[in-house]
Structures are given as C-alpha cells and as structure tokens.
Scaffold this active site. Structure first.
Site, PDB file in Angstrom:
ATOM      1  N   CYS A 170       7.370  -1.375  -6.852  1.00 47.09           N
ATOM      2  CA  CYS A 170       5.977  -1.002  -6.632  1.00 47.09           C
ATOM      3  C   CYS A 170       5.716   0.464  -6.954  1.00 47.09           C
ATOM      4  O   CYS A 170       4.620   0.827  -7.390  1.00 47.09           O
ATOM      5  CB  CYS A 170       5.588  -1.283  -5.188  1.00 47.09           C
ATOM      6  N   GLU A 197       9.961  -0.547   6.602  1.00 50.70           N
ATOM      7  CA  GLU A 197       9.283   0.482   5.774  1.00 50.70           C
ATOM      8  C   GLU A 197       8.110   1.058   6.561  1.00 50.70           C
ATOM      9  O   GLU A 197       6.974   1.082   6.092  1.00 50.70           O
ATOM     10  CB  GLU A 197       8.781  -0.160   4.477  1.00 50.70           C
TER      11      GLU A 197
END
Lengths: 600, 600
Positions: free
Chosen positions: A410, A314
């Site tokens: 998230c 990521e």
C-alpha cells in the site's frame, strides 16, 4: 470556515521538483513494472494479473491480499497527477488500457472488485469487516477523479460512478439495504471528491451514511456479520471476534475523542469526518475532529510525524506510548494524517496543520523512499538495530533497508500519489488572502476579487531559511499575504518587501501583510534554520534521557556508518556548537551536522 | 570432575524456611485445588480431569494444552519433597490416588499420555515436534523418583519404568525404531535420575540417544514428520515449517556454542548434556556445556537471572539483546538455568555456578510467587508499565500483577518443586571437602573418611552478611571447608574460627580452610552486604544510561507506589548515601533503600 478559491499551482524548481521528476521519470514506470510482477527480487503484486483474470482476458486464480486492486488505483491516481507536469502518451495509453480492463471486469450492476469476481461473486458484501471492497472502490474513485481532472477523459469516472451507484443501491437506511460500512475506511473521503466533481448529492449522502452509521448500531454490524459467516474471517483470524476499537466503530464518531485502532483506517476516517464537517457545518463533528487532531498530534505522534505505536494491528496504543524500536509508523498512516491535516486546515486556517504536513513530507514521505525511487520503507522507525530486525521477532517488522516492493504494498503508490499531488498542499486562497503554507518552489496562479494574481515562490528550505516571493500582477491589487511561521522557527522571522523590513501581524501562526500589491513586488521572508535539541514530554517514558536533533523541518538521524559502532552509546552535549557542512548522499546535497567536540 | 558424596540436608529455620513452610502449608494444597479446577477466577487446569477421563473413571473430552499432564507430575514431585519436612497422610493418599489413576490410564504396553489416550491413540508418536509426550514422561519420572526417595513407595516408579521401557522399544538406533527425539527436552535429564535410582543402564542409553541424535540426522526428523502429517501442526502452526533452532536441533549438540530457540527447552537440554558429560566424561560434550554456559550467563542473561529476550517463541534472541519491557524471562527458563548451573557445578566446583543459582532463587523463584503462595508471574520483566501491559500488544504478555493460575501453567508447580527441593542446592561434599555454596539456614549431615560431620548453618542473608557455622563432630576430623565468596561481595570476606580471624586460600571463588576440626568449632564468615550500583555491558543497548541497584544477592525494584508517578523519570545519584531501613511487605520484613537526597 472559509471559502477556498481555485488556485493553479505548479512546482517548477528546487528541492521538491527533483522528487516530482523522480516520480515522473522513475517511480511511475517502476511501479507499473511492479504491478505487472516484472521486478526481479521483489514480491509480486498480482494487481494487474488479477484484473486481467477478472476481465476474462486471461485465465488463472486470484493472488495477493484482498485489497490488491487498490495498489493499482493509487498508481493510476499518482500517474494522473503527473500528467499535469508532463503529457505522456504512453502513460495515458496504459491507464486507458486499464480502464478498458476495468470496464470489462465490472459486472452489469456496477459491482467491481477482482477478489470476489475471480473467487466467488456470491460472497460479495458478506465480509465488510475484512475484505476491503468499499476501500478499493474508494481508491478507484480517487484515481478516476484525478484522471478526469488531468485529462477530461471520463471512462474511469463513469466506471466509478457505476460502481458507486451500485453501492448506493446496496447500502443505506432504506429497508432491505445493508446498514454496514467499510472495515477499512477510505471510500468516505473519496466520495467527497466524487461529489465535488459530479455535484451529485447522493455521493455526499452515501459518505455521510457510512460515517454517521458507524458505531451507532446495536448489535454491531461486524460482529453480526462474523457470526453469520460461522466466525470465519480473512487473514487467519477465524474465530477471532472483530475488535470494534480496531475498526473505530466502538462508539459513534461524535464520541470518538482518542485515536484508537488501525492507524490508517483511523486517519482516513477522520479526513472524511473533517470533509463532511466542513460541508455540513456540523459543529459536533467539527469538535470531534479537533479532539482527535489534538489527541494524535499532542499525545500519539512521533517527532517525525509517524503514528501507530505497534505493529500488532498496525495500530495506535495509548497516549504518550512511543516506543522507538517496536514502533510501526506506517508510511500510509502518516500520509493519512497529512490528508487529515489538510482537511482540518480547510476548517480553520491555523499553521499547526501545515506544520504537520511539512513534518510528514520531509520526515516520512521522502524519507520512506530511497533516492533511487525504487526502494521503500513501510515502517518508519526512530531506532533501528539491524541485528534485532533479523533476530528479535518483536522487531522483525522494522526493516533496516528500504525494500523493492511488498506483498502488501500500500505504501509505495501512496508516496507516489502524494508527491505527484504536492502542489495541492502549498497555498490556499480565500476571498481576501493568499496563504503560503508550504515553502516549496512553485508558481501560484489565482484570482482574488477579479484580479489575477501570480506568485513565484523560491525557497531555500530545508537547508536555509530564505524564502522569496515575486508577486506578478496585471494591476495593483489589495489582498492579504499570509506566510506560515514554522513551529521550528525560534526567532521572530524577518519580513522584507522590496528590500525593506516591515512589521506584520501574527495570526493563527501566520505572518500577515495586508497591502495594495504592485506588480513585481518582492517579498523576502527569513525564518531561522538552525539546530534545535528537542526533548519529549517526560511522559514519553522511552525518551527519558534522550533528545532528537532537529534543524528546520528535518529530524536528523545518527548512523553507525558515519560515527562509530554501538551508536547507542552516543552522548549529545547540550552546549555543542554544531558544525554544519555539506555532503552528497545518493546525489542529494545535504547539510550534515558535526559535533565539533567529537572531531579530532 | 569429582565424586559427590551423599549428604542429608534440612532447611530448619530462617529466611528460606518460611518459603518452605509456605510451600507445605499453602502452595501444595492450593495447587492441588488448581489442578482440580476448583480455584474461582483462575483459568482451569483440567489436568486431573483429563487423567480421570484417560483412566475411564469419568467420561468427557480432553481439555487444555497438550502437555497438561506435566503440571500434575511437577506438583507430585514438589509434594514428594515436602514429605521430607513433614509427614502428611492426606497428601500421600492424594498422590497414591493419582498413582492408581495413572496405573489405570497406562496402556498395557506402558504408553502413558492423556492427550493421545483420550483423543486418538493411533496418532501417538506422530508429532514429536509439538506434542510433548516425551516431555510429560520426563516429569512423570522426576515425580516418581522424588516420591520413591521420600516414601520408598514404588508404584509410581514402576509406572515410570513401564512407560520408559515402552519408549525404549519405540525409539533408538535399531532398524524399525523411531530415530526421533523430544520436541520439548526434559526426559533426557529425568532419565539420568531414573538411571541413578534403578542403575538400569538402558535409561542412561536412552538419554544419550536423545541427546546425541539431535541435529545429526539429514533430513531433519521434525521436518519429515511435519511433511508426513500433511503440514498439520498443533498450536495453530499449520503449514509453518518447524524452525530447527527453536528446538535446538539445527546442529548436533557438540556444535551448539550459542543458546538459541525456546529457552526452557534449551536449558533443560543443556542440563542433561552436563549430566551425560559428567557420567561419560565426554570432553567434547563438557566443552559444549561450558560454551553454552558462558554464552548464556555472559551475553544472554538479565541481571535477575532471567533468560529469553522475546515472548515470540519464548526464546533467546541474540547476544546482548536485553529489552527490559518486551522481555520474556519465563520463570521455568530460569529454573532450568538453575538446574543447568547445578549440573555444571558437579562438573567443576566453581563459585560462578552457585552465584547464578543464588541470583535465580532470590530474584526469579521467590520473586515470581506472591507472599501468599497463590499468585504467580510467568514472565519476569525488568520494566513494567501497567498501561502498556493492557494497551500495547507487544507488552500484553507482561502481567503487572501475579496471576492465580494460567491456562499454560508450567511455572507455578515448577516454583513449588524447586523450593521444596532447595536443600539439594546448599552443600556438596567430596572425599575431602565440604562446599558451602548457598548461605541458607540448614543442618548438614554427611560423612567424610568414615567420620560423621554435622554442620549447622545460620545465615543472615539476604539482609546482612553474617554467616555462622557450628561444626558438630563425634571426634576431631580433618577436612576442608569451602565457603563461597559471592560475586557481589566487594571487600575481602572475614573468616573467623572460634572468634579468631584466620587466613584462607581462595580457589575457584571459594574461601578454603583445611584443618583438623574439633567438635563445636564455630566458623564466622562475613561477607559485604551493601548497595552496589550495577552497570550493564554497554553492548546492551537498552541499558545505556541505566543502572540497577543490587544489595547482596537482591536486585532492587523501584515502584511508583513508593516513590512518585512516572517513575521512569527517576535519576540515581551515583554518590548517594543510601539509607537502609526496615519495612514490612506482605508480612516479610525487608530492607528497603532510601536515597537520603530525595528525603525531605
């Protein structure tokens, strides 16, 4: 640097108010159901279940990611902001119940993390690299500060302080204390908020300790920790040595010139760095922040404000590496960049920071959430080919449709908390100037030199370029009004006061008018909202021969459903006269663009 | 289908002879050193060390991949072919020594696999899905057949037969036998070779068993095996349920219409399917082969002959999905496609099969190996950006430079064995026709209708289009000469016999002349070797706006070192008159192309 004065802002109508209403009426209740695992067809969260187990309210085992607590905290933070707009007893009751559970779950010494409390408390603080304990407390702090500011209730704040006091006992430069820091940065910026509310210097010092320690130690803390743990890690990473660039601890923060590693961790850290730089006036840290800001926004950011070029880790990759299809561009990362931009604007009032905030708000934050408030993108690609998302593993992470929830979720509560706190990003007020950085319908209430100033803003953005400000004063007052000239504005904006065009000074990207204002003065500010064909720097190899279509702050999207199949064959004529027309998309009235040449 | 007659072919000069000499003089000795872990800076192979441990010659533990044996076997196969060109006592002695080690390592019942013999023999045949035992024996068979054909020595062949006899005892439809088949196909095509040499029907039957059983059983063999193993797997895949498409056992072979899964496994299986279809005249199987061939070559193959669009699973993805940068295009996969093409050409003599063989030979096989014979590509990308290969994890598998060896080193010995056996792919001879499918300098020696026919071929390919055939006969003989008209040939080729242009019939892509040939007849065949600008099917989204430059069989490469930095900015003018010039690249005289417009 300048001193920012208190300003009360409320978004009261228009384009963005609809999103705030959506958050209040739909997103917050929906996400509460998600956190309680009650959304059919969605991946379960387990966040509240884990907390109830930790509080010995029910029995069971821990489920979900190690950082599952944080989703709940972000939801509380978002919910707390909405109370500003609408009091809501049911919502407060829910938050108060969670606070009670947290109080029961919190250990006597202040430690609070459901993963370790449920699984094995003897292991706490043994895997800072992977296990997000400090990250979660960061989000708890942000939630508790927001709830305290909205309601003056201090139970959550006290839980936070108790948790942080425990962290102060465990971490620090003193002998016998751990010299570690979070694997996932977040608490550093949260501690600044806690410091602002409590004025307790030790919270500022703890934040500084985490930031300044990072990457200075030799041997590296995470690598020593990994060895101590017999090379065992979370996330199936056993035997894989921590990669220091991934965690931004490869060099001291002063020496970080290029954004690297996990993009959310990076921008959360840079945000805290800018906070600390502002408070301590550390010139070296200010310079590091500026270099990182320039690197990201000039060399590692997509035109939408997306960051993170690869899903593997990521992460950031390298300058000008901007693949459109294997892109990551996580929603949270852009939200982190928005926070960084905000903190940079507190260091120096330049329009480029507000430009990026606007870019992210329009093209990532609201684009990542469906108009129903119940479906979300985690990854925000520039190019989507649904068949590849299904059949080519390098694109499995790119979802062609927004999802109801994620196992690692998230992003959805992060979107909720940013929208619910949007009023924080519109104005800034200094001792002599009101800066209007975002053109969002709202009411500003502030005081300059003991004069109360109210400004009612009405903006036709993003569809049209007319912005109107009604100045409401108890008595005539001198102050500067600074209006951001957007980066996408291609003609000199027109500024009229009470119907009469006036000249203005341009400074740092703001149009500035310095005058003695009268009650009921009306400011009309006209910026150019028209189609601009955007080209990349040719060093962005993947975009050679490609353009983007931007109109005002919005990057447009070309879809097969509106055009023809194999959309990649589309050719944009540079001399196209675009027909602008109105269309209803999921109850949102939008301006769509039609290439007249392609209309029969 | 047609009967193919025996033909002796030797490559005696020209472009390809240099590669064969390279294989004989450099590649075979170099790879022997690599297999003995004696190449400095290269990843160790452990193949010979493992064998010595299995043979109780030395003590130690097994190292490397589960299929490490196969690299050694492929090297033996390659070495065996070279003995045709040059007798070599040292090389034979090395192979004979390995044969002795294999004989010592082989268990009394015939079982032979160093991974299980060294680690835990009680586990043999318990993980067919991952552990490559049958795959390795397949390569042993191919090696032993090649060595037997070159030297008439039968020790290796006997070891193979003993190993396969054991497999026949373990696998099959009888009660108490395993109904399994290889996780990695290979033995199926090898068994056909063993059948051809030994004429033992049971080897053909075993091959048919493996092919026809695959995907017919319910529940699936690999999934049952995985459950029986407590979901334990190799390659860190524990708990990951076998994906049936990956192993091409999702449906029976008859129903496989689209190439899926691991690309090497796929094309090795299709090769065996075409073998079996030819031998058994199974029309349904022939149709399955044709559908798979069409699917690959029309929808899933790169212009270079590369296949496998993703590194994740080293696999096919879906029709027209041809990313140039995240591509896999493993060398072994194209070699497998070459074998499949060869077997398809035995089913029907159409030029398209030879076209693909030529494409792969020029653009993958020799391109994957450096001119020094000691460095190799495993992945053959269409687009390389060295910085991305180093810094963007989605491109880590794409090496910008050829490597000395690999931990998983299937490709280098595969290149060696294909080059060393290249003479097998040039001609085919039927009862009335000599097919010239590849234009490679060589000497053909065959017999049609009891007449000995020698043809000496001299070809100026790939640089020029002149091909000359000298027909050498003991007496005048009638037969058809069929010359492939290459797919890249854009004008009707010119065919002259003894200096006089003659008309020819075109059939299945071959120019056919039927006549009574005299000794010393000279055939001149002229095909067009000039630059062609190649465009993809527009459904290949990644190639929209892009072209490839082909000249004869060669796909050209544009490199920064010869041009300018940020080569992606290059624009090809469609009306360019290309200047063709000669250049020496690593001692190879090549035709390079210069765009006159860009020459100052």
């Amino acid at each position: 640097m300048y001193k920012q004065l208190v300003a009360n802002v409320e978004i009261d109508s228009g384009f963005w108010k609809k999103y705030i209403d959506l958050v209040i009426d739909t997103v917050i209740p929906y996400q509460y159901e998600a956190l309680n695992d009650r959304i059919e067809g969605a991946e379960p969260s387990y966040a509240i279940q884990n907390l109830r187990i930790a509080a010995r309210d029910i029995e069971g085992k821990y489920n979900g990611m190690v950082f599952q607590d944080s989703d709940l905290y972000k939801w509380i933070e978002a919910a707390a902001y909405t109370l500003k707009y609408k009091s809501n007893d049911i919502l407060e009751k829910r938050i108060d119940e969670i606070a009670c559970l947290l109080e029961k779950a919190q250990l006597p010494d202040g430690y609070l993390n459901t993963f370790y409390i449920v699984n094995d408390i003897t292991k706490r603080w043994t895997n800072l690299c992977d296990c997000h304990e400090l990250y979660c407390i960061g989000h708890l702090i942000e939630a508790s500060v927001a709830y305290y500011e909205s309601t003056s209730k201090d139970k959550l704040l006290n839980i936070s302080c108790k948790a942080v006091d425990n962290i102060c006992d465990v971490f620090g430069n003193d002998k016998d204390k751990l010299k570690g820091y979070p694997g996932h940065q977040e608490i550093e910026l949260a501690l600044i908020k806690l410091y602002n509310v409590t004025k307790n210097e030790k919270y500022l010092e703890l934040s500084k300790f985490f930031i300044y320690t990072r990457g200075t130690e030799n041997p590296n803390y995470f690598i020593e920790e990994w060895k101590k743990n017999g090379k065992k890690r979370e996330f199936g990473l056993n035997d894989i040595k921590p990669m220091l660039e991934y965690n931004q601890c490869h060099v001291p923060v002063y020496d970080q010139k290029v954004a690297v590693g996990h993009s959310v961790r990076a921008v959360y850290m840079y945000t805290a760095m800018a906070d600390i730089a502002r408070i301590t006036k550390d010139e070296k840290l200010i310079n590091a922040c500026k270099e990182l800001w320039d690197n990201i926004t000039q060399k590692q950011m997509y035109i939408t404000g997306g960051i993170g070029s690869t899903n593997i880790g990521e992460a950031f990759t390298f300058d000008y590496d901007m693949p459109n299809d294997t892109i990551y561009a996580e929603t949270c990362a852009s939200i982190g960049l928005l926070l960084f931009a905000n903190r940079m604007s507190l260091l120096e009032q330049k329009s480029e920071y507000a430009d990026i905030i606007e870019k992210i708000l329009y093209n990532i934050v609201i684009a990542s959430m469906a108009q129903d408030g119940k479906h979300y993108f985690y990854v925000n690609p520039l190019e989507v080919f649904p068949k590849a998302s299904k059949l080519n593993p390098t694109q499995f992470h790119v979802k062609p449709e927004r999802q109801p929830w994620f196992g690692c979720s998230c992003c959805p509560p992060n979107v909720a908390r940013i929208l619910a706190s949007l009023h924080k990003y519109i104005y800034s007020v200094t001792e002599d100037t009101v800066y209007v950085s975002q053109f969002i319908d709202s009411l500003l209430d502030c005081e300059i030199a003991a004069n109360n100033i109210n400004i009612k803003q009405n903006s036709e953005l993003p569809w049209k370029g007319n912005i109107k400000l009604n100045v409401l004063l108890k008595k005539a007052s001198e102050f500067k009004l600074a209006l951001r000239i957007p980066s996408w504005n291609i003609q000199k904006p027109k500024l009229m006061i009470n119907g009469k065009e006036i000249a203005f000074i341009e400074k740092n990207g703001y149009a500035i008018v310095d005058r003695i204002w009268e009650n009921n003065d009306v400011v009309d500010f006209e910026v150019t909202v028209e189609v601009i064909i955007m080209e990349s720097n040719p060093l962005v190899k993947k975009n050679i021969g490609k353009v983007a279509i931007q109109r005002g702050p919005l990057i447009y999207c070309l879809e097969e459903v509106d055009n023809f199949s194999n959309i990649n064959e589309a050719v944009i004529n540079v001399d196209t006269v675009w027909k602008e027309t109105s269309m209803d998309i999921s109850s949102l009235e939008v301006v769509v663009l039609i290439d007249r040449k392609s209309v029969v």
